[in-house]
Design a protein around this motif. Structure first.
Motif, short mmCIF file in Angstrom:
data_model
loop_
_atom_site.label_atom_id
_atom_site.label_comp_id
_atom_site.label_asym_id
_atom_site.label_seq_id
_atom_site.Cartn_x
_atom_site.Cartn_y
_atom_site.Cartn_z
N ARG A 97 -5.98 7.74 -18.80
CA ARG A 97 -6.90 8.82 -18.43
C ARG A 97 -7.67 8.50 -17.14
NH1 ARG A 97 -10.08 10.78 -23.75
NH2 ARG A 97 -8.34 11.64 -24.91
N ALA A 98 -7.32 7.42 -16.53
CA ALA A 98 -8.01 7.03 -15.29
C ALA A 98 -7.83 8.11 -14.24
CB ALA A 98 -7.47 5.70 -14.80
N ASN A 99 -8.83 8.20 -13.39
CA ASN A 99 -8.75 9.23 -12.33
C ASN A 99 -8.97 8.55 -10.98
OD1 ASN A 99 -8.63 11.63 -11.03
ND2 ASN A 99 -10.75 12.24 -11.53
N VAL A 100 -7.93 7.86 -10.55
CA VAL A 100 -8.03 7.11 -9.29
C VAL A 100 -7.57 8.01 -8.15
CG1 VAL A 100 -7.41 4.94 -8.14
CG2 VAL A 100 -7.49 5.03 -10.62
N GLU A 101 -8.21 7.85 -7.02
CA GLU A 101 -7.92 8.71 -5.85
C GLU A 101 -6.50 8.43 -5.33
OE1 GLU A 101 -10.67 8.19 -2.67
OE2 GLU A 101 -9.71 9.76 -1.48
N ILE A 102 -5.79 9.50 -5.04
CA ILE A 102 -4.43 9.35 -4.48
C ILE A 102 -4.40 10.06 -3.13
CG2 ILE A 102 -1.99 9.94 -4.80
CD1 ILE A 102 -2.64 10.05 -7.86
N GLN A 103 -3.93 9.38 -2.15
CA GLN A 103 -3.85 9.96 -0.79
C GLN A 103 -2.55 9.51 -0.15
OE1 GLN A 103 -5.82 12.13 0.56
NE2 GLN A 103 -7.52 12.06 -0.92
N PRO A 104 -2.05 10.29 0.78
CA PRO A 104 -0.76 9.91 1.40
C PRO A 104 -0.91 8.86 2.50
CG PRO A 104 -1.46 12.05 2.19
CD PRO A 104 -2.48 11.63 1.20
N TYR A 105 -1.97 8.11 2.51
CA TYR A 105 -2.11 7.02 3.49
C TYR A 105 -2.43 5.69 2.79
CZ TYR A 105 -6.90 8.80 3.01
OH TYR A 105 -8.09 9.25 2.51
N ALA A 106 -2.23 4.62 3.56
CA ALA A 106 -2.38 3.28 2.96
C ALA A 106 -3.86 2.94 2.73
CB ALA A 106 -1.76 2.25 3.89
N PHE A 107 -4.08 1.98 1.85
CA PHE A 107 -5.42 1.46 1.51
C PHE A 107 -6.39 2.55 1.00
CE2 PHE A 107 -3.96 -1.94 4.42
CZ PHE A 107 -3.98 -2.98 3.51
N THR A 108 -5.84 3.44 0.19
CA THR A 108 -6.72 4.44 -0.43
C THR A 108 -7.60 3.74 -1.47
OG1 THR A 108 -4.81 5.89 -0.28
CG2 THR A 108 -6.70 6.74 -1.50
N THR A 109 -6.95 2.89 -2.24
CA THR A 109 -7.70 2.16 -3.28
C THR A 109 -8.27 0.89 -2.67
OG1 THR A 109 -5.99 2.94 -4.77
CG2 THR A 109 -7.50 1.31 -5.64
N LYS A 110 -9.59 0.72 -2.86
CA LYS A 110 -10.23 -0.48 -2.27
C LYS A 110 -10.85 -1.38 -3.31
CE LYS A 110 -11.10 1.12 2.37
NZ LYS A 110 -11.10 2.57 2.56
N PRO A 169 0.82 -1.21 0.00
CA PRO A 169 0.00 0.00 0.00
C PRO A 169 0.86 1.26 0.00
CG PRO A 169 -0.66 -1.50 1.76
CD PRO A 169 0.60 -2.03 1.20
N ASN A 170 0.35 2.31 -0.61
CA ASN A 170 0.95 3.65 -0.56
C ASN A 170 2.26 3.77 -1.35
OD1 ASN A 170 0.35 6.15 0.34
ND2 ASN A 170 1.42 5.96 2.30
N VAL A 171 2.51 2.85 -2.28
CA VAL A 171 3.80 2.91 -3.02
C VAL A 171 3.68 3.74 -4.29
CG1 VAL A 171 4.78 0.74 -2.15
CG2 VAL A 171 3.29 0.70 -4.16
N ILE A 189 -4.73 -1.10 -18.37
CA ILE A 189 -3.89 -1.16 -17.17
C ILE A 189 -4.81 -1.21 -15.94
CG2 ILE A 189 -3.55 1.38 -17.26
CD1 ILE A 189 -0.76 0.82 -15.98
N VAL A 190 -4.50 -2.12 -15.05
CA VAL A 190 -5.40 -2.33 -13.90
C VAL A 190 -4.70 -1.94 -12.61
CG1 VAL A 190 -6.76 -4.07 -12.65
CG2 VAL A 190 -6.52 -4.25 -15.12
N ASP A 191 -5.37 -1.05 -11.86
CA ASP A 191 -4.84 -0.66 -10.54
C ASP A 191 -5.50 -1.54 -9.49
OD1 ASP A 191 -3.67 0.64 -8.44
OD2 ASP A 191 -5.12 2.30 -8.42
N THR A 192 -4.70 -2.03 -8.57
CA THR A 192 -5.24 -2.94 -7.55
C THR A 192 -5.02 -2.37 -6.15
OG1 THR A 192 -3.15 -4.09 -7.44
CG2 THR A 192 -4.78 -5.00 -8.95
N PRO A 193 -5.78 -2.81 -5.18
CA PRO A 193 -5.53 -2.37 -3.80
C PRO A 193 -4.18 -2.92 -3.31
CG PRO A 193 -7.72 -3.34 -4.01
CD PRO A 193 -7.00 -3.62 -5.28
N GLY A 194 -3.57 -2.23 -2.35
CA GLY A 194 -2.26 -2.65 -1.84
C GLY A 194 -2.35 -3.95 -1.06
N LEU A 195 -1.20 -4.67 -1.05
CA LEU A 195 -1.17 -5.97 -0.35
C LEU A 195 -0.24 -5.89 0.85
CD1 LEU A 195 -0.84 -8.43 -3.35
CD2 LEU A 195 -2.79 -8.28 -1.82
N THR A 216 -10.58 -6.75 0.30
CA THR A 216 -9.90 -5.88 -0.68
C THR A 216 -8.60 -6.52 -1.17
OG1 THR A 216 -9.03 -4.69 1.22
CG2 THR A 216 -10.79 -3.61 0.03
N GLU A 217 -7.90 -7.15 -0.24
CA GLU A 217 -6.65 -7.82 -0.66
C GLU A 217 -6.98 -9.00 -1.59
OE1 GLU A 217 -3.25 -8.06 2.45
OE2 GLU A 217 -5.14 -7.92 3.55
#
Ligand SMILES: Nc1nc2c(ncn2[C@@H]2O[C@H](COP(=O)(O)OP(=O)(O)OP(=O)(O)O)[C@@H](O)[C@H]2O)c(=O)[nH]1
Ligand SMILES: [Mg+2]
Length: 743
Positions: free
Chosen positions: A193-206, A180-182, A222-228, A239-240
Motif C-alpha cells: 500500500r506504499a505510495n512512493v513517488e514515480i517519475q520518468p527521471y532518475a533519482f526520484t526516490t531519495k 535509477p529509473n528502473v 518491502i523496502v524501496d531504496t534510492p537508485g545506485l 542518498t546512494e
C-alpha cells in the motif's frame, strides 16, 4: 520488545531553543518557589529561601537536558543499520558531540549550583543572598545559552529521525535495489500500500521507503531504496550511501531490478556491472533478479550479447539466485515475482537471521579493535639497515669473546683439577674478574645497550611465570631490582678495570667532580663531525632570531659617531640653538637630583620616630640662656618680632575665633549635642553661609544627612521597591464630571 522501544524515533520530544529553555525554567522556578521575603526575617530563613530557588533552577535545567540525552538513541547500542544511517545522514561525531555538550552543560549547571549554595550558606544579609541568587541563575542561563547551536542541530536530527521509515531489521524483508529509473518504486507501489513517488527521471526516490503486505499467514516488509550508480564507494553521495547501508545491514531477500528495455538510461551491461560491483553486500543473502518493463521489450528479443551477459550472472554468483520477469506498468508477473521472493525468505531460517543480526552488532563493535591489532609500527628503512649492521657487529664481538671465555673455562678447569698449579684461590678470582672486565671493555656502546636489554630479558622470566599481566607494585619492584643489578655490574666493572680507556667518569673526576663537570653530549650527536658544534638556532614566532642580530652593531655605532663628529668639524658654520644646550644641562641636573632623591629615599626605608618639641617654662628658658651666656635682651627682642610675624600670618584664624565667640554667645541656651555640630570649622562655615536661624537649622540637617554612615547590606537605592500598588485614578485626586477623557 526492548529493541523495538529503541527504534521509536517518533517519540523523541521536541528540543526547544536555548532561549525558550531559559524562559521556561526561570518562570517555573518563579512559580514553584515562595516569593515573599523581608529583611526582618531570620537570616537562616532568608538563606533557605534563596538556596531553594537556586536548587530548583538547577534541577529543572538538569531534568530538561537529561530528557534530551535519554531520548536520543545511543549509536553504539542501536542496530548497526540505524547507527550507520545516522552516521551518513547526521554525522556520527557531530551527533555525539552535541549530546556530549548537553551532558557537559548539565554537569556544569550542577557545579554552579553547588558553588553558590556554599556561598549562600555563609552570606550575612538579604541583599547578599539576593545578589548571589541572581548571579547563580545568570551563570546557569549563560551555560545553557552557549548550547544553542547544539540544541538547534539536535532538533534538526530529531525531525529527520522522525521521518525515517520504521524498518524492523528483524522482520522478513524484501529489499529492492537497482539502477535509477528502473521501476523500483513502481514495484513497491504494486505489491504494497506504499505510495512512493514515480517519475520518468532518475533519482526520484531519495530516501528509504517501506511497504507491508501479507502472503498466506506471514507478514512481510518491502523496502524501496534510492537508485545506485556504478562507481567507487568513495564517490557515492548520501542518498546512494543510504541504499548501501540498507543492503549491508538488513537481512532478507534482495530483489535486484534490471530494466531490459534500457529506457531508464542505462544499458543491460551497465546494470549488470552495477550488480557485480555491489555483490559483496549480498553475501549470505538470497537474490532474485527481476527483469522489468517486459511490456516494452521481451526477453526473447534481447540481443545475443545481452543474453550472454545475463547467463554469466549465474556463473559469477554463488549464492541462491532466481530470475523472474514482470511489468509493473501492466502488472504482469509482479505477483509471481513477489511470491518467488517470499518463498526464498521462507527457506531461510528466521532464527538464523536473528543470530546473524546479533553477530552483526558484535562484529561492528569488535571491528574497531581488529584494526588496531593489525596495525604494524612503521620503521624507516635506514633504521632497519642500522639495526642489521649493529647485529652483525654484535655477532662478531660475541665470537671474539667466546674465544676468551673458552680459555677462562679451561683455566678454571685447570684450577679445579690441580690446586698446586694455579696457586691460591685469590689469584683465580682475579683472573675471573679480569676476564669479565675485558669482556666489558670490548663492548661497544651498542653492546652496552644490549647488555641492559639482556637484563630486561632476564626479568622477562618473571613476566612469563604464568601470570598474563604484572601488577604495578610488582613491576615497580622489578624495576628496582633491575636498577640495583645494573648498579652492581657498573661498580664491579669500575673497580676491576685495568685498561687505559678514558671514560666520562674519569673526565668528571679530573675536572672538578659531579656537579661541576658536564658531559659533552654534542660529541655523541648522530650527525656529521662538522655540524656537531654548530649553534642551534633559536626560533621565535617562526623566525630565526639570528637573522635579526647584527654582530657588528657596536662597530657600526662607533663609525656613525665618528662620521657625525667629522661632519661637525667640516661644517663648522652649522648653528645650534644655544637654548638647546641650556635645556640639556638643566635636564641633566634634574635627572641627577631625582636619582639622588630616589637613592636617599631607598636608604631611609625605616621611618624615623617623630620628635615633638617639649614645652619649656620661662624659668627654664632663662636658665638656659644664662648657661649659654647669651644676650638676653637681644633674644627677647627677636622673639617678640617672630611673634608679631606669626600674628600677621594668622589673621584669618583671628576671624574664625571671632565667629566662634559670637556663636557661643548666641547659642548659650541651646547646646547642640551632636559631635558634628560641635565641630567649630563646620559650624563657622554654616554660620557664615546662612543669614537666618531657619536656614541654619536646615543647613545643619542637610549636613547631617550627607555625612550619614551607610550600613552595608541594608536596603539601598539600587533595590527595586514598589511603595504602594495603587491604580492611577487614586493618585489623580478629585475631578469634576466630564473634565477628563482618561477613562
Ligand atoms: N513501460 C514501462 N514503464 C515502466 C514500468 N515500470 C516503471 N516504468 C516507468 O519507469 C519510470 C521510473 O519508474 P520509478 O518507479 O520511478 O523508477 P525508480 O527505480 O523508482 O527510480 P528512482 O527512484 O529514480 O531510482 C516511470 O516513468 C515509470 O512509469 C514498466 O513496467 N513498463
Ligand atoms: Mg523510486
Amino acid at each position: 520488545m526492548k529493541e523495538n522501544n529503541m527504534y521509536r524515533f517518533k517519540d523523541i520530544k521536541p528540543v526547544i531553543s536555548a532561549k525558550d529553555l531559559v524562559d521556561v525554567v526561570l518562570s517555573r522556578t518563579q512559580r514553584k518557589t515562595p516569593t515573599e521575603i523581608h529583611k526582618g526575617f531570620k537570616i537562616t530563613r532568608i538563606r533557605n529561601f534563596y538556596m531553594r530557588k537556586v536548587k530548583m533552577c538547577q534541577e529543572l535545567f538538569k531534568d530538561k537536558l537529561q530528557t534530551i540525552i535519554n531520548d536520543f538513541p545511543k549509536l553504539d547500542d542501536i542496530h548497526p543499520f540505524y547507527a550507520d544511517l545516522a552516521n551518513i545522514l547526521y554525522d556520527r561525531d557531530h551527533f555525539k558531540l552535541a549530546l556530549g555538550q548537553c551532558s557537559y552543560a548539565s554537569k556544569s549547571v550542577v557545579k554552579i549550583c553547588h558553588d553558590y549554595i556554599k556561598l549562600l550558606k555563609f552570606s550575612s544579609s538579604l541583599y547578599k543572598c539576593k545578589m548571589l541568587k541572581i548571579s547563580a541563575l545568570g551563570r546557569m542561563c549563560k551555560v545553557i545559552k552557549k548550547l544553542q547551536p547544539s540544541l538547534l542541530y539536535l532538533e534538526e536530527v530529531r525531525q529527520n529521525l522522525a521521518r525515517l521509515p520504521s524498518i524492523n531489521p528483524h522482520k522478513k524483508t524484501i529489499l529492492l535495489a537497482g539502477a535509477p529509473n528502473v521501476g523500483k518504486s513502481s514495484f513497491i507501489n504494486c505489491v504494497s500500500r506504499a505510495n512512493v513517488e514515480i517519475q520518468p527521471y532518475a533519482f526520484t526516490t531519495k530516501n528509504l521507503y517501506i511497504g507491508h503486505f501479507d502472503l498466506g499467514l506471514n507478514k512481510y516488509q518491502i523496502v524501496d531504496t534510492p537508485g545506485l550508480l556504478d562507481r567507487p564507494l568513495d564517490n557515492r553521495n548520501t542518498t546512494e550511501m543510504t541504499t548501501i547501508t540498507a543492503l549491508a545491514h538488513i537481512n532478507g531477500v534482495i530483489l535486484f531490478i534490471i530494466d531490459i528495455s534500457e529506457t531508464c538510461g542505462f544499458t543491460i551491461e551497465e546494470q549488470v556491472n552495477l550488480f557485480y560491483s555491489i555483490k559483496l553486500l549480498f553475501i549470505n543473502k538470497s537474490i532474485v533478479i527481476g527483469f522489468n518493463k517486459i511490456d516494452k521489450c521481451n526477453l526473447d528479443l534481447l540481443s545475443p550479447e545481452n543474453k550472454l551477459i545475463i547467463k554469466d550472472i549465474v556463473k559469477e554468483i554463488k549464492t541462491p539466485l532466481k530470475f523472474c520477469s514482470f511489468s509493473t506498468l501492466t502488472g504482469i508477473g509482479v505477483e509471481e515475482a513477489k511470491a518467488e521472493a517470499c518463498n526464498m525468505l521462507k527457506n531461510e531460517n528466521s532464527s538464523n537471521m536473528l543470530l546473524l543480526d546479533q553477530q552483526n552488532i558484535i562484529n561492528s563493535k569488535i571491528a574497531v579493535q581488529k584494526i588496531n591489532s593489525d596495525r604494524v609500527p612503521y620503521i624507516p628503512q635506514s633504521v632497519i639497515e642500522d639495526r642489521i649492521k649493529k647485529k652483525e657487529l654484535q655477532q662478531q664481538n660475541k665470537n671474539n669473546n667466546s674465544g676468551v671465555i673458552i680459555l677462562s673455562s679451561n683455566s678454571s678447569s685447570n684450577y679445579s683439577g690441580s690446586s698446586g698449579k694455579m696457586g691460591n684461590g685469590i689469584e683465580s678470582t682475579e683472573t675471573g674478574s679480569t676476564i669479565a672486565s675485558e669482556k666489558y671493555n670490548d663492548m661497544t656502546k651498542s653492546e652496552l645497550i644490549r647488555y641492559e636489554n639482556d637484563d630486561d630479558s632476564s626479568m622477562d622470566i618473571f613476566a612469563h611465570t604464568g601470570l598474563p599481566t604484572i601488577p604495578i607494585a610488582e613491576s615497580n619492584l622489578m624495576r628496582e631490582v633491575k636498577l640495583k643489578k645494573k648498579d652492581k655490574s657498573r661498580q664491579s666493572y669500575l673497580s676491576n678495570r685495568n685498561d687505559n680507556k678514558i671514560l666520562q667518569i674519569d673526565l668528571q673526576n679530573q675536572n672538578g667532580g659531579a656537579g661541576v663537570y658536564s658531559v659533552d653530549i654534542r660529541n655523541h650527536y648522530d650527525i656529521k663531525e662538522e655540524y656537531k658544534y654548530d649553534v642551534i638556532p633559536e626560533i621565535y614566532n617562526g623566525k630565526n632570531i639570528a637573522d635579526f642580530v647584527d654582530p657588528n652593531i657596536e662597530e657600526h655605532l662607533l663609525e656613525l659617531l665618528k662620521e657625525e663628529e667629522e661632519m661637525l668639524l667640516i661644517n663648522k658654520n652649522v648653528e645650534i640653538d644655544p637654548l638647546w644646550f641650556k635645556l640639556n644641562t638643566v635636564l641633566n641636573k634634574m635627572s641627577l637630583k631625582l636619582k639622588q632623591l630616589r637613592l636617599e629615599a631607598r636608604m631611609n626605608t625605616e621611618k624615623q620616630p617623630l620628635a615633638y618639641k617639649k614645652k619649656k617654662t620661662i624659668e627654664e628658658f632663662e636658665k638656659k640662656i644664662d648657661e649659654l651666656k647669651l644676650n638676653k635682651e637681644k633674644i627677647l627682642a627677636s622673639m617678640t618680632e617672630k611673634a608679631r610675624k606669626n600674628n600677621n600670618n594668622n589673621n584669618k584664624t583671628k576671624e574664625h575665633i571671632k565667629v566662634k565667640k559670637d556663636i557661643s554667645k548666641k547659642q548659650n541656651k541651646k547646646q547642640i549635642k551632636d559631635t558634628m555640630y560641635n565641630n567649630p570649622t563646620k559650624k563657622s562655615r554654616i554660620f557664615m553661609s546662612t543669614s537666618t536661624e531657619l536656614q541654619r537649622k536646615k543647613a545643619y540637617k542637610l549636613n547631617k544627612m550627607a555625612y550619614k554612615k551607610i550600613v552595608k547590606g541594608t536596603k539601598g537605592e539600587a533595590d527595586r521597591t514598589i511603595i504602594a500598588k495603587k491604580p492611577k485614578h487614586l493618585f489623580s485626586g478629585k475631578m469634576s464630571l466630564g473634565t477628563s477623557s482618561r477613562r
